[in-house]
Motif scaffolding. Structure first.
Motif, PDB file in Angstrom:
ATOM      1  N   ASP A 330       0.817  -1.215   0.000  1.00 48.89           N
ATOM      2  CA  ASP A 330       0.000   0.000   0.000  1.00 48.89           C
ATOM      3  C   ASP A 330       0.850   1.264   0.000  1.00 48.89           C
ATOM      4  OD1 ASP A 330      -2.598   0.697  -0.404  1.00 48.89           O
ATOM      5  OD2 ASP A 330      -3.098   0.941   1.706  1.00 48.89           O
ATOM      6  N   ILE A 331       1.961   1.224  -0.754  1.00 52.52           N
ATOM      7  CA  ILE A 331       2.824   2.392  -0.920  1.00 52.52           C
ATOM      8  C   ILE A 331       2.851   2.734  -2.403  1.00 52.52           C
ATOM      9  CG2 ILE A 331       5.145   3.336  -0.629  1.00 52.52           C
ATOM     10  CD1 ILE A 331       5.575   1.225   1.583  1.00 52.52           C
ATOM     11  N   ALA A 332       2.432   3.928  -2.748  1.00 54.64           N
ATOM     12  CA  ALA A 332       2.311   4.339  -4.149  1.00 54.64           C
ATOM     13  C   ALA A 332       3.528   5.141  -4.582  1.00 54.64           C
ATOM     14  CB  ALA A 332       1.047   5.166  -4.343  1.00 54.64           C
ATOM     15  N   VAL A 333       4.305   4.587  -5.532  1.00 55.15           N
ATOM     16  CA  VAL A 333       5.417   5.284  -6.159  1.00 55.15           C
ATOM     17  C   VAL A 333       5.259   5.113  -7.673  1.00 55.15           C
ATOM     18  CG1 VAL A 333       6.984   4.969  -4.202  1.00 55.15           C
ATOM     19  CG2 VAL A 333       6.918   3.248  -6.030  1.00 55.15           C
ATOM     20  N   ARG A 334       6.125   5.751  -8.448  1.00 56.91           N
ATOM     21  CA  ARG A 334       6.073   5.640  -9.910  1.00 56.91           C
ATOM     22  C   ARG A 334       7.349   4.973 -10.386  1.00 56.91           C
ATOM     23  NH1 ARG A 334       4.269   8.951 -14.305  1.00 56.91           N
ATOM     24  NH2 ARG A 334       4.706   7.781 -16.209  1.00 56.91           N
ATOM     25  N   CYS A 335       7.212   4.039 -11.323  1.00 54.91           N
ATOM     26  CA  CYS A 335       8.365   3.313 -11.836  1.00 54.91           C
ATOM     27  C   CYS A 335       8.401   3.359 -13.358  1.00 54.91           C
ATOM     28  CB  CYS A 335       8.327   1.857 -11.370  1.00 54.91           C
ATOM     29  SG  CYS A 335       8.277   1.690  -9.585  1.00 54.91           S
ATOM     30  N   GLY A 336       9.565   3.050 -13.932  1.00 55.44           N
ATOM     31  CA  GLY A 336       9.713   3.025 -15.382  1.00 55.44           C
ATOM     32  C   GLY A 336      10.403   4.259 -15.904  1.00 55.44           C
ATOM     33  N   LEU A 337       9.964   4.726 -17.064  1.00 59.49           N
ATOM     34  CA  LEU A 337      10.632   5.824 -17.761  1.00 59.49           C
ATOM     35  C   LEU A 337       9.951   7.181 -17.561  1.00 59.49           C
ATOM     36  CD1 LEU A 337      11.591   4.074 -21.131  1.00 59.49           C
ATOM     37  CD2 LEU A 337      13.026   4.473 -19.125  1.00 59.49           C
ATOM     38  N   HIS A 338       8.817   7.214 -16.899  1.00 58.34           N
ATOM     39  CA  HIS A 338       8.177   8.472 -16.488  1.00 58.34           C
ATOM     40  C   HIS A 338       7.928   9.435 -17.642  1.00 58.34           C
ATOM     41  CE1 HIS A 338      10.915   6.879 -13.335  1.00 58.34           C
ATOM     42  NE2 HIS A 338       9.824   6.960 -12.595  1.00 58.34           N
ATOM     43  N   CYS A 339       7.696   8.906 -18.845  1.00 52.03           N
ATOM     44  CA  CYS A 339       7.437   9.739 -20.038  1.00 52.03           C
ATOM     45  C   CYS A 339       8.588  10.706 -20.321  1.00 52.03           C
ATOM     46  CB  CYS A 339       6.134  10.517 -19.904  1.00 52.03           C
ATOM     47  SG  CYS A 339       4.671   9.497 -19.716  1.00 52.03           S
ATOM     48  N   ALA A 340       9.797  10.363 -19.878  1.00 52.42           N
ATOM     49  CA  ALA A 340      10.931  11.278 -20.057  1.00 52.42           C
ATOM     50  C   ALA A 340      12.183  10.496 -20.442  1.00 52.42           C
ATOM     51  CB  ALA A 340      11.167  12.088 -18.784  1.00 52.42           C
TER      52      ALA A 340
END
Length: 384
Positions: A330-340
């Motif tokens: 239940d921890i929300a982070v963002r992963c991958g290339l982040h559209c950048a």
């Protein structure tokens, strides 16, 4: 849920934002600017009040300089497609989001060229010199993020504005990651076009954005034409802003919520928000740096060189897997290339991206402690 994805959109929103939107749905149901009756006029006043608040926050010459857009992305497209012509040259940074790079790539098919200049973290002189070296006699526009949405690196846009004007060019700043969190004066900085996401540091709802003009007489070609409620006899789009850039019915509930978000920022002040959020990200960096197997990509994030955004990876584990493991906790982070992808190419993380953490003023240190504990467990292999 521990929400740490504020670079994508801020959550939670201030209660006043939700209240303003609900009130608009109940009391401002008429079309603004399309009627002389009371409810339509109140809806129009709500739009004007938001323009005034935004003009105050960004030190624009007046509310007519503030145009509502559905996103920062659309505002950027409006500027680039509204002022560039075949043969023109553009300079960008090597940190840009696809909101800049994709429109420019599309414009390249129409004979517009662009060059990327390298941002040197912590060295504004080197950064400005790189941009100077990228400019030429055909350079008409510099389009630049004020802060990387992946690594939090800040770009000295005020100095770049002065550079542009020396060469007879103009500057468009992507403030998606900075508006509301750092002080911005379009008049003092010389920023010609300021593009903002309403739903990030301005704490408004999704589906809102702003284009702020330093000079309202600076005419961009309209991206979309249509009804504005003004000059209806003419089949041409109005010449004057903001109507020139706002065809169609406005998102009154969203704009009412955006005004409440901007007023929250004005009360808190960008300086205070920046100070508190940078303290959080500095605390997180210090704790993550002590975990074996955690890789960080920048020096410790310190003002004024950084924004409160931090990327990391856990050795041997793809960023998406780390994100999924945290999501199960239940921890929300963002992963991958982040559209950048440009930023990832610069920092050597284009293969698998990164795990991105972006706190807000509503984040508590105890929540960051929980994140660190779980990252440490993942790095030790206790997730398997």
């Amino acid at each position: 849920m521990i929400y740490l994805d504020n670079s994508a959109t801020t959550y939670p929103k201030p209660p006043a934002v939700r209240q303003a939107m609900a009130r608009a749905m109940a009391e401002l149901g008429a079309n603004p600017g399309r009627g002389g009756f009371a409810m339509s006029m109140r809806a129009g006043q709500a739009l004007f009040d938001c323009r005034q608040a935004a003009a105050k926050l960004f030190d624009a010459p007046g509310p007519e300089c503030v145009s509502f857009q559905p996103s920062c992305t659309q505002a950027l497209n409006l500027v680039m497609k509204g002022c560039l012509h075949p043969g023109d040259h553009v300079v960008v940074s090597d940190l840009e989001h696809n909101a800049v790079m994709r429109p420019l790539t599309a414009l390249a098919q129409r004979g517009i060229t662009f060059t990327a200049a390298a941002v040197t973290p912590g060295d504004s002189d080197a950064t400005v010199n790189a941009f100077r070296g990228a400019m030429n006699s055909k350079t008409k526009l510099l389009v630049c993020t004020q802060a990387s949405n992946v690594f939090g690196l800040r770009v000295p846009v005020e100095r770049l504005a002065a550079l542009c004007h020396q060469y007879g060019a103009k500057i468009c700043v992507d403030a998606a990651q900075s508006a509301g969190t750092v002080p911005i004066s379009v008049q003092e900085s010389g920023i010609d076009y300021l593009c903002c996401a309403g739903h990030k540091g301005l704490f408004g709802p999704m589906g809102t954005g702003l284009l702020v003009l330093r000079d309202p007489s600076d005419k961009l070609a309209s991206l979309v034409e249509g009804g504005t409620g003004t000059q209806s006899r003419s089949l041409l789009q109005p010449e004057e802003p903001p109507e020139r850039y706002e065809p169609g019915t406005q998102n009154v509930p969203g704009i009412a919520g955006l005004r409440a978000g901007i007023e929250f920022v004005l009360r808190q002040t960008p300086e205070k928000l920046y100070r508190e959020e940078m303290a959080l990200v500095g605390y997180l960096y210090a704790r993550l740096s002590k975990i074996k197997g955690v890789q960080l990509y920048t020096p410790p994030p310190k003002p004024p060189w950084f924004m409160p955004v931090l990327s990391f990876n856990v050795e041997g584990i793809p960023s998406e897997e780390v994100g999924n493991l945290l999501a199960k906790r239940d921890i929300a982070v963002r992963c991958g290339l982040h559209c950048a992808p440009q930023a990832h190419n610069k920092m050597g993380t284009s293969e698998g991206g990164t795990v991105r953490v972006s706190p807000s003023v509503f984040t508590r240190r105890q929540e960051l402690d929980v994140l660190v504990q779980n990252v440490a467990a993942i790095a030790r292999g206790q997730h398997r």
